[in-house]
Enzyme design. Structure first.
Site, PDB file in Angstrom:
ATOM      1  N   ASP A 247      41.315  95.536  33.951  1.00 49.60           N
ATOM      2  CA  ASP A 247      41.069  94.788  32.713  1.00 49.60           C
ATOM      3  C   ASP A 247      41.866  95.365  31.537  1.00 49.60           C
ATOM      4  O   ASP A 247      42.200  96.547  31.527  1.00 49.60           O
ATOM      5  CB  ASP A 247      39.573  94.812  32.360  1.00 49.60           C
ATOM      6  CG  ASP A 247      39.042  96.229  32.174  1.00 49.60           C
ATOM      7  OD1 ASP A 247      39.350  97.081  33.017  1.00 49.60           O
ATOM      8  OD2 ASP A 247      38.340  96.481  31.174  1.00 49.60           O
ATOM      9  N   GLU A 248      42.130  94.517  30.581  1.00 51.83           N
ATOM     10  CA  GLU A 248      42.612  94.892  29.243  1.00 51.83           C
ATOM     11  C   GLU A 248      43.739  95.929  29.263  1.00 51.83           C
ATOM     12  O   GLU A 248      43.743  96.844  28.447  1.00 51.83           O
ATOM     13  CB  GLU A 248      41.444  95.454  28.412  1.00 51.83           C
ATOM     14  CG  GLU A 248      40.331  94.474  28.210  1.00 51.83           C
ATOM     15  CD  GLU A 248      39.113  95.078  27.512  1.00 51.83           C
ATOM     16  OE1 GLU A 248      38.528  94.387  26.677  1.00 51.83           O
ATOM     17  OE2 GLU A 248      38.752  96.236  27.804  1.00 51.83           O
TER      18      GLU A 248
HETATM   19  C1  TNX Z   1      35.303  94.646  27.132  1.00 62.28           C
HETATM   20  S1  TNX Z   1      34.638  93.587  29.730  1.00 62.28           S
HETATM   21  C2  TNX Z   1      35.589  95.594  28.101  1.00 62.28           C
HETATM   22  C3  TNX Z   1      35.037  96.948  27.962  1.00 62.28           C
HETATM   23  C4  TNX Z   1      34.244  97.114  26.693  1.00 62.28           C
HETATM   24  C5  TNX Z   1      33.413  95.883  26.444  1.00 62.28           C
HETATM   25  C6  TNX Z   1      32.498  95.990  25.281  1.00 62.28           C
HETATM   26  C7  TNX Z   1      35.760  94.465  30.167  1.00 62.28           C
HETATM   27  C8  TNX Z   1      36.243  94.270  31.507  1.00 62.28           C
HETATM   28  N1  TNX Z   1      36.247  95.333  29.280  1.00 62.28           N
HETATM   29  O1  TNX Z   1      36.083  97.897  28.032  1.00 62.28           O
HETATM   30  O2  TNX Z   1      33.417  98.225  26.846  1.00 62.28           O
HETATM   31  O3  TNX Z   1      34.275  94.799  26.264  1.00 62.28           O
HETATM   32  O4  TNX Z   1      31.614  94.911  25.220  1.00 62.28           O
END
Ligand code: TNX
Length: 442
Positions: A247-248
């Site tokens: 993710d991200e």
């Molecule tokens: C998104 S959801 C993230 C997390 C954060 C969260 C906080 C996801 C796969 N990644 O790194 O902790 O939002 O709500």
């Protein structure tokens, strides 16, 4: 006729009759003709009888029985029950803040009460690396010594981790380990500069931002790191799943991301485990066969999140649904909630957590494409078990019911009454739940 039982999750079928038994001895038999995790529970003048499809089914029948007990005894009842989805999950982020073995065990106790059968542990992130790896000892010894706000952090030894796995298994819960790659890796880079793109360690990160770190993709050290770490984590994991994040990863160039996901996916699959990744991993068209995607977009998908999730199904895999605006337990309930975040269209009321239907989220994704549901609890703002419980309860119960109970006949108006009636049971277990708005608590 007694009042309808306040059961959560609601059984597939329930018939109440007039009367109570105070004879609590239970006769249990295994009947393989019943569905996996399913059971039949009969309470009448002859006493209490359980027939279960397997040991898990017998365990769940006993949990139902716990909830049925009243001051007057157990009401006469005939229940036939089995889960809608085979993956009913919660996730705990032990990286942003560390939670001890005892704290995880407490959460496992509570999950088991509501027939949740997977706990996904988010074991690594920018703020802390939480699992000891023999081949790369500084991951935990250096990378574990930090958390959001700059506290001490901590990590699990292999013996600690084995304790968690065993405690979970006694409650029919499978631990799903996640090593988040290739972003969310600042703590690993602090421990080993050779994994960083510039070859220098960053400073430990104590904030709550995301998407700023990445492994140096293409370096042989990184391949060795991924191979060693996933190999050791897989060896500690009796369960079938190995989650590799994805993710991200905003600092990773697209071509590097795709190359990395292909390589890491293949390494993870070579351990013999079923690979799991957040929906971004679906950008890759070269996933290992049967890779599970975890969708964390919205109940009504935005941008390309839905497309990325559906990509897993197109490649022969299934999905775990964790729509952030419904089941992210770290969202505030309302403006007055002291802890938590709001980015996922928050605040997220109890009704928001309950009032959605899994098969309606993604076009082209049917019941059979959904492995199950999971409620993540990210812990940027959460530091204690009590805080964790105020965020998880009662919204985790919505997830438990959506994942277990049949869709037919489900309504928020009915559920909120049943939830309110469950309060004494939550109290009896010492659960620090939030008496959130919209539920007619008495
Ligand atoms: C998104 S959801 C993230 C997390 C954060 C969260 C906080 C996801 C796969 N990644 O790194 O902790 O939002 O709500």
């Amino acid at each position: 006729m007694p009042a309808p039982a306040a059961l959560i999750p609601r059984p597939a079928s329930i018939a109440l009759a007039d009367g109570y038994t105070t004879e609590y001895r239970v006769e249990t038999t295994i009947d393989p003709a019943l569905p996996a995790e399913g059971y039949r529970l009969e309470v009448d003048a002859d006493g209490i009888r359980i027939a279960a499809g397997d040991d898990a089914g017998a365990f769940y029948a006993a949990r139902t029985l716990d909830q049925l007990r009243t001051d007057r005894g157990v009401p006469y009842v005939r229940i036939e029950d089995a889960p809608r989805f085979r993956y009913r999950g919660a996730m705990l982020d032990v990286s942003r803040h560390f939670f001890t073995v005892e704290q995880v065990e407490r959460y496992l106790d509570l999950l088991a009460l509501f027939k949740i059968n997977h706990l996904h542990l988010h074991l690594s992130d920018d703020q802390g690396w939480r699992i000891h790896i023999d081949a790369w000892p500084k991951l935990s010894e250096v990378g574990g010594r930090n958390e959001v706000g700059g506290g001490q952090g901590g990590f699990y030894t292999k013996a600690d981790y084995a304790r968690i796995v065993a405690y979970a298994a006694e409650r029919f819960i499978t631990i799903v380990p996640e090593i988040d790659l290739p972003g969310h890796t600042n703590a690993a880079l602090v421990a080993y500069p050779e994994l960083a793109p510039e070859g220098v360690s960053p400073v430990p990160y104590t904030g709550d931002d995301v998407g700023f770190s990445t492994l140096a993709i293409g370096k042989p050290e990184v391949t060795r790191f991924v191979t060693d770490v996933l190999g050791e984590v897989a060896a500690m994991t009796p369960g079938p799943y190995l989650h590799i994040g994805g993710d991200e990863s905003y600092k990773t160039k697209e071509e590097d991301f795709l190359a990395f996901m292909k390589e890491a996916g293949a390494i993870a699959a070579s351990t013999g485990k079923t690979v799991v990744g957040w929906h971004e991993m679906g950008r890759s068209r070269e996933l290992p066969a049967g890779t599970i995607g975890q969708y964390w977009g919205f109940v009504v998908p935005r941008d390309r999140t839905g497309e990325h999730a559906v990509s897993f199904v197109g490649q022969g895999g299934k999905l775990i649904l964790s729509p952030a605006d419904a089941v992210y337990l770290d969202m505030k309930y309302d403006e007055s909630t002291p802890l938590g975040l709001v980015w996922a269209d928050g605040p997220t009321s109890v009704q928001d957590s309950y009032d959605w239907e899994p098969t309606a989220v993604l076009d082209g994704v049917d019941e059979d494409d959904i492995l199950g549901l999971e409620a993540p609890l990210w812990t940027e703002t959460i530091t204690t078990s009590e805080e964790l419980e105020t965020m998880a309860f009662p919204r985790l119960l919505s997830l438990a019911e959506l994942a277990w109970s049949p869709a037919e006949g489900r309504s928020w108006e009915e559920y909120r009454e049943r939830l309110a009636s469950l309060a004494p049971y939550l109290d009896a277990h010492g659960i620090h739940y939030t008496r959130a708005a919209g539920v007619p608590w008495r």
